[in-house]
Design a protein around this motif. Structure first.
Motif, mmCIF file in Angstrom:
data_model
loop_
_atom_site.group_PDB
_atom_site.id
_atom_site.type_symbol
_atom_site.label_atom_id
_atom_site.label_comp_id
_atom_site.label_asym_id
_atom_site.label_seq_id
_atom_site.Cartn_x
_atom_site.Cartn_y
_atom_site.Cartn_z
ATOM 1 N N ASP A 56 63.911 7.569 68.586
ATOM 2 C CA ASP A 56 63.954 8.987 68.967
ATOM 3 C C ASP A 56 63.202 9.857 67.956
ATOM 4 O O ASP A 56 62.469 10.779 68.334
ATOM 5 C CB ASP A 56 65.404 9.464 69.109
ATOM 6 C CG ASP A 56 66.110 8.788 70.291
ATOM 7 O OD1 ASP A 56 65.447 8.052 71.050
ATOM 8 O OD2 ASP A 56 67.329 8.997 70.436
ATOM 9 N N ARG A 57 63.345 9.532 66.662
ATOM 10 C CA ARG A 57 62.607 10.274 65.623
ATOM 11 C C ARG A 57 61.111 10.119 65.842
ATOM 12 O O ARG A 57 60.349 11.087 65.807
ATOM 13 C CB ARG A 57 63.002 9.721 64.233
ATOM 14 C CG ARG A 57 62.230 10.342 63.076
ATOM 15 C CD ARG A 57 62.257 9.462 61.832
ATOM 16 N NE ARG A 57 61.607 8.179 62.072
ATOM 17 C CZ ARG A 57 61.638 7.155 61.237
ATOM 18 N NH1 ARG A 57 62.305 7.254 60.096
ATOM 19 N NH2 ARG A 57 61.003 6.027 61.516
ATOM 20 N N ASP A 58 60.671 8.866 66.093
ATOM 21 C CA ASP A 58 59.230 8.618 66.228
ATOM 22 C C ASP A 58 58.667 9.262 67.490
ATOM 23 O O ASP A 58 57.546 9.786 67.487
ATOM 24 C CB ASP A 58 58.942 7.110 66.200
ATOM 25 C CG ASP A 58 59.102 6.523 64.797
ATOM 26 O OD1 ASP A 58 59.483 7.271 63.874
ATOM 27 O OD2 ASP A 58 58.842 5.315 64.619
ATOM 28 N N ILE A 59 59.433 9.270 68.576
ATOM 29 C CA ILE A 59 58.939 9.933 69.795
ATOM 30 C C ILE A 59 58.844 11.449 69.565
ATOM 31 O O ILE A 59 57.882 12.086 70.010
ATOM 32 C CB ILE A 59 59.837 9.601 71.023
ATOM 33 C CG1 ILE A 59 59.743 8.096 71.350
ATOM 34 C CG2 ILE A 59 59.445 10.449 72.239
ATOM 35 C CD1 ILE A 59 58.361 7.573 71.699
ATOM 36 N N ASP A 60 59.792 12.013 68.814
ATOM 37 C CA ASP A 60 59.697 13.444 68.476
ATOM 38 C C ASP A 60 58.434 13.715 67.656
ATOM 39 O O ASP A 60 57.723 14.689 67.895
ATOM 40 C CB ASP A 60 60.933 13.903 67.680
ATOM 41 C CG ASP A 60 62.149 14.092 68.576
ATOM 42 O OD1 ASP A 60 61.976 14.143 69.824
ATOM 43 O OD2 ASP A 60 63.273 14.173 68.043
ATOM 44 N N TRP A 61 58.160 12.851 66.673
ATOM 45 C CA TRP A 61 56.944 13.023 65.855
ATOM 46 C C TRP A 61 55.691 12.879 66.718
ATOM 47 O O TRP A 61 54.715 13.590 66.534
ATOM 48 C CB TRP A 61 56.915 12.001 64.717
ATOM 49 C CG TRP A 61 57.722 12.391 63.525
ATOM 50 C CD1 TRP A 61 58.087 13.648 63.133
ATOM 51 C CD2 TRP A 61 58.245 11.497 62.527
ATOM 52 N NE1 TRP A 61 58.816 13.588 61.960
ATOM 53 C CE2 TRP A 61 58.919 12.288 61.568
ATOM 54 C CE3 TRP A 61 58.210 10.119 62.339
ATOM 55 C CZ2 TRP A 61 59.540 11.738 60.450
ATOM 56 C CZ3 TRP A 61 58.824 9.559 61.224
ATOM 57 C CH2 TRP A 61 59.500 10.366 60.296
ATOM 58 N N LEU A 62 55.740 11.938 67.662
ATOM 59 C CA LEU A 62 54.589 11.711 68.550
ATOM 60 C C LEU A 62 54.312 12.975 69.376
ATOM 61 O O LEU A 62 53.159 13.384 69.541
ATOM 62 C CB LEU A 62 54.910 10.516 69.453
ATOM 63 C CG LEU A 62 53.787 9.630 69.994
ATOM 64 C CD1 LEU A 62 52.744 9.255 68.962
ATOM 65 C CD2 LEU A 62 54.396 8.376 70.617
ATOM 66 N N ARG A 85 52.563 5.686 75.014
ATOM 67 C CA ARG A 85 53.267 6.975 75.132
ATOM 68 C C ARG A 85 52.330 8.125 74.761
ATOM 69 O O ARG A 85 52.361 9.185 75.383
ATOM 70 C CB ARG A 85 54.513 7.004 74.211
ATOM 71 C CG ARG A 85 55.630 6.056 74.574
ATOM 72 C CD ARG A 85 56.363 6.426 75.855
ATOM 73 N NE ARG A 85 56.935 7.768 75.882
ATOM 74 C CZ ARG A 85 58.227 8.076 75.733
ATOM 75 N NH1 ARG A 85 59.105 7.107 75.540
ATOM 76 N NH2 ARG A 85 58.658 9.321 75.806
ATOM 77 N N ALA A 86 51.488 7.909 73.738
ATOM 78 C CA ALA A 86 50.562 8.961 73.288
ATOM 79 C C ALA A 86 49.517 9.262 74.367
ATOM 80 O O ALA A 86 49.154 10.420 74.571
ATOM 81 C CB ALA A 86 49.886 8.546 71.987
ATOM 82 N N VAL A 87 49.055 8.232 75.080
ATOM 83 C CA VAL A 87 48.108 8.448 76.186
ATOM 84 C C VAL A 87 48.775 9.325 77.240
ATOM 85 O O VAL A 87 48.188 10.297 77.728
ATOM 86 C CB VAL A 87 47.657 7.099 76.799
ATOM 87 C CG1 VAL A 87 46.916 7.321 78.106
ATOM 88 C CG2 VAL A 87 46.789 6.320 75.823
ATOM 89 N N ALA A 88 50.026 9.000 77.555
ATOM 90 C CA ALA A 88 50.756 9.773 78.579
ATOM 91 C C ALA A 88 50.953 11.226 78.148
ATOM 92 O O ALA A 88 51.120 12.112 78.986
ATOM 93 C CB ALA A 88 52.095 9.100 78.865
ATOM 94 N N MET A 89 50.949 11.461 76.838
ATOM 95 C CA MET A 89 51.101 12.835 76.320
ATOM 96 C C MET A 89 49.750 13.519 76.110
ATOM 97 O O MET A 89 49.693 14.617 75.545
ATOM 98 C CB MET A 89 51.845 12.811 74.971
ATOM 99 C CG MET A 89 53.291 12.383 75.020
ATOM 100 S SD MET A 89 53.963 12.354 73.325
ATOM 101 C CE MET A 89 55.341 11.223 73.525
ATOM 102 N N ASP A 90 48.654 12.846 76.508
ATOM 103 C CA ASP A 90 47.295 13.405 76.355
ATOM 104 C C ASP A 90 46.900 13.646 74.910
ATOM 105 O O ASP A 90 46.173 14.614 74.611
ATOM 106 C CB ASP A 90 47.162 14.735 77.125
ATOM 107 C CG ASP A 90 46.690 14.497 78.540
ATOM 108 O OD1 ASP A 90 45.969 13.502 78.762
ATOM 109 O OD2 ASP A 90 47.058 15.300 79.421
#
Ligand SMILES: O=c1[nH]c(=O)n([C@H]2C[C@H](O)[C@@H](COP(=O)(O)O)O2)cc1CO
Length: 137
Positions: A56-62, A85-90
């Motif tokens: 959860d921490r790493d997804i928040d940082w991402l 996940r980063a691709v999906a977040m553009d």
């Protein structure tokens, strides 16, 4: 500029010192949210955290970062997941791969290169400084 650096942890720490040197170079361009990936004693500090907390921490940082830089030579499920996940977040993504006779980069990484938002570079460590200069300019 907030930079999310990805590198193998549970998939093998043989490149950990290289990650630390790349992170030091990246600090010229902004703050590295995941500096711990380059720490030698990392496993001790992350061991006190639950997997849920780490995820959860790493997804928040991402979500928070402006760019993702991933050292992908040592294949890692976690790094592949972060990149997806980063691709999906553009997010803008730079993947760095050190070619050698016994390593082949996944087609799902090399084939994602679009020359602008998702860039994959074959490199040797001494080229990293110039690659970062080009990527961040
Ligand atoms: O303890 C950890 N801390 C942490 O931040 N990560 C994140 C950051 C790394 O870029 C990536 C490494 O994944 P893996 O452990 O599957 O090699 O996952 C992963 C772990 C362990 O899986």
């Amino acid at each position: 500029m907030k930079i999310y650096f990805c590198g193998s942890i549970r998939a093998g720490r043989q490149d950990a010192e290289l990650y630390g040197r790349l992170i030091d170079l990246l600090k010229q361009y902004g703050s590295v949210l995941t500096e711990h990936v380059g720490f030698k004693e990392l496993e001790k500090s992350e061991k006190t955290l639950t997997d849920k907390f780490i995820h959860d921490r790493d997804i928040d940082w991402l979500k928070e970062c402006n760019v993702v830089v991933a050292e992908v030579t040592q294949p890692s499920l976690g790094v592949g997941y972060e990149i997806g996940r980063a691709v999906a977040m553009d997010k803008k993504i730079l993947c760095l791969f050190r070619p050698s006779p016994d390593k082949r980069l996944s087609a799902m990484i090399s084939g994602a290169d679009d020359g602008s938002n998702f860039v994959v570079k074959n490199y040797q460590e001494e080229e990293a400084q110039q690659i970062f200069k080009d990527f961040f300019s």
